[in-house]
Write an enzyme that holds these catalytic residues in place. Structure first.
Site, PDB file in Angstrom:
ATOM      1  CD  GLU A   5       4.620   1.049  -2.313  1.00 48.87           C
ATOM      2  OE1 GLU A   5       5.694   1.603  -2.017  1.00 48.87           O
ATOM      3  OE2 GLU A   5       4.496  -0.173  -2.505  1.00 48.87           O
ATOM      4  CD  GLU A  61      -4.720  -5.865  -7.676  1.00 45.78           C
ATOM      5  OE1 GLU A  61      -4.198  -4.805  -7.224  1.00 45.78           O
ATOM      6  OE2 GLU A  61      -4.287  -6.990  -7.423  1.00 45.78           O
ATOM      7  CB  CYS A  78      -7.708  -6.313  -4.619  1.00 42.33           C
ATOM      8  SG  CYS A  78      -6.665  -4.863  -4.339  1.00 42.33           S
ATOM      9  CG  ASN A 127       1.776  -0.616  -6.683  1.00 45.47           C
ATOM     10  OD1 ASN A 127       2.057  -0.451  -7.856  1.00 45.47           O
ATOM     11  ND2 ASN A 127       2.659  -1.044  -5.802  1.00 45.47           N
TER      12      ASN A 127
HETATM   13  N1  THU Z   1      -0.186  -4.536  -4.239  1.00 45.32           N
HETATM   14  C1  THU Z   1      -1.076  -4.321  -5.250  1.00 45.32           C
HETATM   15  O1  THU Z   1      -1.030  -3.284  -5.920  1.00 45.32           O
HETATM   16  N2  THU Z   1      -2.025  -5.248  -5.483  1.00 45.32           N
HETATM   17  C2  THU Z   1      -2.200  -6.389  -4.747  1.00 45.32           C
HETATM   18  O2  THU Z   1      -3.170  -7.113  -4.950  1.00 45.32           O
HETATM   19  C3  THU Z   1      -1.213  -6.739  -3.729  1.00 45.32           C
HETATM   20  C4  THU Z   1      -0.181  -5.717  -3.415  1.00 45.32           C
HETATM   21  C5  THU Z   1       0.827  -3.519  -3.949  1.00 45.32           C
HETATM   22  C6  THU Z   1       0.639  -2.807  -2.645  1.00 45.32           C
HETATM   23  C7  THU Z   1       2.055  -2.350  -2.331  1.00 45.32           C
HETATM   24  O3  THU Z   1       2.266  -1.092  -2.937  1.00 45.32           O
HETATM   25  C8  THU Z   1       2.942  -3.378  -3.007  1.00 45.32           C
HETATM   26  O4  THU Z   1       2.109  -4.105  -3.896  1.00 45.32           O
HETATM   27  C9  THU Z   1       3.614  -4.327  -2.040  1.00 45.32           C
HETATM   28  O5  THU Z   1       2.702  -4.886  -1.190  1.00 45.32           O
END
Ligand code: THU
Length: 126
Positions: A44, A55, A93, A42
């Site tokens: 941000e 994902e 996702c 992820n």
């Molecule tokens: N996040 C993911 O990477 N995948 C998911 O399917 C759900 C959430 C991340 C997004 C964000 O950076 C952090 O988790 C908290 O929501």
């Protein structure tokens, strides 16, 4: 490539997460039907809504390299880097997975193996 090996790659990818706002690190490892693996974490952003999930990073990396046929994805993640609890993929996702994958697509989490049909039984499609 075993499910365990794919999960280990997801865990390693989660270490690269740029998650300074949520401190929730996620890693994904996507296995293509021809045996290649694309990982993602992820990423941000200070403008929060621009955050991209692990994902989708993995899937978009694969598609941008010409791979669109996928066998499985392993996902690990958790608050503060704790990956002991299953990290279920978000609806966005799952919808992106459904663009490229059939209902039997395997989604490997820490609580076992799921399918796209199981996690998103009614999916939008054109
Ligand atoms: N996040 C993911 O990477 N995948 C998911 O399917 C759900 C959430 C991340 C997004 C964000 O950076 C952090 O988790 C908290 O929501």
């Amino acid at each position: 490539m075993t499910d365990h090996e794919l999960s280990e790659l997801a865990k390693a990818a989660s270490k690269k997460a740029y998650s300074r706002y949520s401190d929730f690190s996620v890693g994904a490892a996507l296995l293509t039907k021809d045996g290649r693996v694309f990982t993602g974490c992820n990423i941000e952003n200070g403008s929060y809504s621009l955050t991209v999930c692990a994902e989708r990073v993995a899937i978009f990396k694969a598609v941008s390299e010409g791979c669109t046929e996928f066998a499985a994805i392993a996902i690990t993640g958790g608050a503060g880097g704790d990956t002991s609890q299953p990290c279920y993929p978000c609806g966005a996702c799952l919808q992106v997975m459904s663009e490229f994958c059939g209902g039997g697509f395997r989604i490997i989490l820490t609580d076992g193996v799921h399918t796209l049909d199981e996690l998103m039984p009614k999916r939008f499609g054109l």
